[in-house]
Design an enzyme around this catalytic site. Structure first.
Site: not given
Length: 782
Positions: A336, A458-460
């Site tokens: 991330r 995305v990714e949180g």
């Protein structure tokens, strides 16, 4: 009366000092009852929650949380640099990959990258940048990985995402850290050469951001594998949003593993487990795709029901069964830190370069639109945000190269870079107007505008990242004492836990008092007496002092908030989000100052630095206000406000004159503009939308003195009777009237040709794309 009060206060002060200073006494009278109460109110922490909290490392965010940032330490962090091999890859292979991809062809004709582009990125090792050379990979640094993704993102999201995902959280990363030697030796060379395309399936329709609640299960059992009965698991899953899922050849799966028959031991719920499954393994369903806002990178669902897999499919083998959540959390921080910050910074660089050029080429009311103050406002945000985003990207990637797995910093970078990218692209669309809303090969920004929400999601998801993670995780991981107090309360040895708690508690009390005193002192003195490293740029010195003031005030406010609100702070997500905003703004400002120093204090770039810092200081001040104004105790709020801002609010929005300098840097060729957009892919021909803007900008600047001569002639009345003296044909009229020479007319004609290409929008036949949308029966009839 005073003769009585002073001795009394002295006695009280001595008594308190003795009580606190004598450890056995304070532990018995204060720490023990507080410890008992704390243990009762402390929520029980699940194993997945503990793994998430303990995963990753604390880096510069820890300094910001302590109230006394060590600026020498930050400035001593090495500036990331490419090796000769990495630079050569950027100059050659990355340029060639960009040239192979036409985003309009990808999105509206092929709905995928061309076979040639896929073959190229596989053959040249793009999918194995993080894989060590001993396995056939490129073994690039995190910074090189970031540089590559940033540049590819200025060309096509399909290209950048297809490269980004195999080098982020996925099979290669997990294998490198946790795989068995057999798994590494088999899979990593194949992944490095592009013989395998990886995907990782985590998200479930019923558990998106709450990934630990995935309903996917694997039941330990015996089954047949390669002609033999072996111990394995029967796995059922339903996943979606899996990038590269439709084209992957090796699928990573996360699921809850259960052993109801005790085949592996006494534990029934073994925990989240990660496995690698070939795409053509019996029962695996892939090869269907989603269209995330019509983006053409491959993304789709995957399913399987009661699919038998041997235990050898588990990443790391049987020994790593149940360790999947910790594996994912530890690797997520590194991935991330790079993927979304890099891709969104690339998008911003493209916007800054192309929109800035367009704003100089496009004129209205006989003036370049970029010189209108209203447009300047948008260009200023584009330029300054891009400068800060790139600073955050580079500093965070540099942390990964230092061996860090910065969980809180990576969340800050993901949230704030994607949010600023959203603002940059929105501002860019406002500037280019109708050009931006008509899709076609000539539109350089419309597809970015369509796809901006993908990075936000995305990714949180950003809303949850801001309200739950930035401060929620930061307060525990970055605070010097909170995690120690929690660990002490959970120590099964009560006596040892009390001793640990006593030490942490009183260190915490001293820490809070010291930060409160510093916050008040810095507020009274305007932080003018804060010491900063002697070598920092004089024009930036005050920012280090102001940031130290912010850090002390933030640390004090955080502790008071945890004391006043207790466990309720977790439920007060708006307050938690604003506290996270303060921490994040401090990190953004730190990265900006670091960039300014690392790049040699470029004076031409100073307006970008100054505007970014002032904007962030003002936003941090607003976040302080938002926390204090919503305190449940108005008395505590009053005290906090007077302590942190004793003389009112010192931070204001950046000055318009400063914004003018930033906007000016975007609309004319300069070293500043080149540094700001250094990773942008720049085609050399006018047949390419961005290439046309570049050529038209140079031609526009060359033509401006000639335009001034024509305007002077208009004012004097020399062109009043000429029917060609309109906005389109004025150059021809001026040449015919002898106002400009043949050479000057040639300059104007070339500028006009390029200008018309730049402002052009694409049109299509009425039935364009219709055949693709017709049902199969209608196609046959046609």
């Amino acid at each position: 009366m005073i003769e009585v009060i002073i001795p009394l206060l002295t006695v009280v002060a001595v008594a308190v000092a003795v009580l606190i200073g004598v450890r056995p006494l304070r532990r018995a009278l204060i720490s023990r009852p507080v410890f008992k109460t704390y243990k009762k109110i402390l929520p029980q922490m699940s194993e997945t929650e503990r793994d998430a909290l303990e995963a990753g490392t604390v880096w510069w965010d820890g300094d910001l949380f302590r109230g006394k940032p060590d600026w020498n330490k930050m400035l001593a962090y090495p500036t990331p640099k490419l090796t000769a091999e990495e630079q050569s890859f950027m100059d050659n292979e990355v340029e060639a990959a960009c040239a192979l991809v036409d985003d309009w062809e990808v999105s509206h004709e092929l709905q995928d990258m061309s076979p040639e582009a896929w073959k190229y990125i596989k053959d040249k090792g793009f999918l194995g940048m993080i894989i060590p050379k001993k396995y056939g990979g490129l073994e690039f640094s995190a910074y090189a990985h970031s540089q590559v993704v940033t540049k590819l993102s200025t060309r096509s999201s399909a290209l950048s995402v297809s490269v980004m995902v195999p080098n982020s959280l996925g099979p290669a990363e997990l294998l490198l850290h946790y795989g068995t030697e057999e798994q590494k030796n088999y899979y990593l060379p194949r992944l490095a050469k592009g013989q395998e395309i990886p995907a990782f399936a985590l998200t479930s329709p019923w558990a998106g951001s709450d990934a630990a609640s995935i309903p996917d299960v694997g039941i330990v059992c015996k089954g047949m594998w390669q002609g033999k009965e072996v111990l394995g698991m029967r796995v059922t899953w339903d996943k979606r949003y899996i990038t590269l899922g439709p084209v992957c050849t090796i699928l990573g799966l996360a699921f809850h593993m259960y052993d109801p028959d005790g085949l592996l031991g006494n534990k029934k719920h073994i925990g989240i487990t990660c496995a690698l499954v070939p795409w053509d393994h019996p029962g695996v369903e892939t090869r269907r795709r989603l269209f995330p806002l019509n983006a053409m990178f491959m993304n789709g669902p995957t399913r399987g029901k009661d699919v038998f897999m041997p235990l050898d499919f588990i990443i790391g083998g049987q020994a790593m069964a149940g360790q999947g959540w910790r594996m994912l959390m530890e690797c997520l921080a590194a991935g991330r830190s790079i993927s979304l910050p890099s891709s969104n910074t690339g998008m911003a660089q493209l916007a800054a370069r192309a929109v800035g050029g367009y704003a100089r080429v496009r004129s209205q009311f006989k003036m370049a639109v970029g010189k209108f103050e209203g447009v300047e406002e948008a260009l200023t945000r584009i330029g300054a945000y891009t400068y800060m985003m790139d600073a955050v990207r580079k500093m965070t990637a540099g942390a990964v190269d230092l061996g860090e797995k910065p969980s809180v910093v990576s969340a800050i970078a993901k949230y704030h870079v994607t949010e600023r990218a959203r603002q940059v692209v929105n501002d860019g669309m406002d500037v280019i107007g109708g050009k931006g809303i008509c899709l076609g090969p000539s539109n350089f920004l419309g597809r970015a505008y369509q796809q901006i929400p993908i990075g936000i999601t995305v990714e949180g998801a950003n809303i949850l990242t801001r309200s739950l993670i930035l401060f929620g995780q930061g307060a525990i991981r970055c605070h010097p004492y909170v995690l120690k107090e929690m660990q002490a309360a959970q120590n099964p040895n009560a006596a040892q836990g009390l001793d640990q708690f006593d030490r942490a508690l009183w260190a915490h009390v001293g820490f809070t008092i010291a930060n409160g005193a510093r916050a008040l002192w810095y507020g009274i003195t305007g932080s003018h007496f804060v010491s900063v490293p002697a070598g920092v740029a004089p024009e930036a010195k005050r920012y280090y002092q102001q940031l130290t003031r912010f850090s002390s005030a933030f640390a004090f406010l955080s502790d008071v908030s945890m004391l006043v609100l207790g466990g309720g702070l977790k439920r007060r997500e708006k307050l938690s989000a604003r506290l996270g905003d303060i921490l994040a703004q401090m990190y953004l400002m730190s990265a900006t100052l670091k960039r300014y120093e690392s790049e040699g204090r470029q004076q031409a770039d100073a307006p970008l630095m100054h505007w970014s810092i002032w904007d962030s200081m003002f936003k941090a001040q607003l976040a302080f206000d938002g926390v204090i104004a919503n305190y449940p105790s108005k008395f505590v709020a009053f005290v906090l406000n007077r302590l942190i801002f004793p003389f009112g609010h010192p931070y204001v929005v950046p000055a318009d004159d400063l914004g003018h300098k930033v906007a000016k840097a975007l609309i004319e060729p300069s070293a500043t503009r080149d540094r700001l957009t250094a990773e942008t892919y720049l085609p050399k021909t006018e047949q390419e939308a961005v290439g046309a803007v570049e050529l038209a900008l140079a031609a526009t600047i060359e033509a401006e003195p000639i335009d001034a001569k024509i305007r002077a002639a208009e004012k004097s009345g020399k062109l009043n009777d000429n029917p060609d003296a309109n906005v389109r044909d004025i150059a021809h009229a001026a040449f015919a009237a002898g106002i400009v020479s043949a050479a000057e007319y040639a300059v104007l004609k070339r500028r006009n040709e390029l200008r018309d290409i730049v402002i052009r929008v694409d049109d299509f036949p009425m039935d364009y794309g219709l055949s693709q949308r017709l049902p199969v029966a209608h196609k046959a009839a046609a």
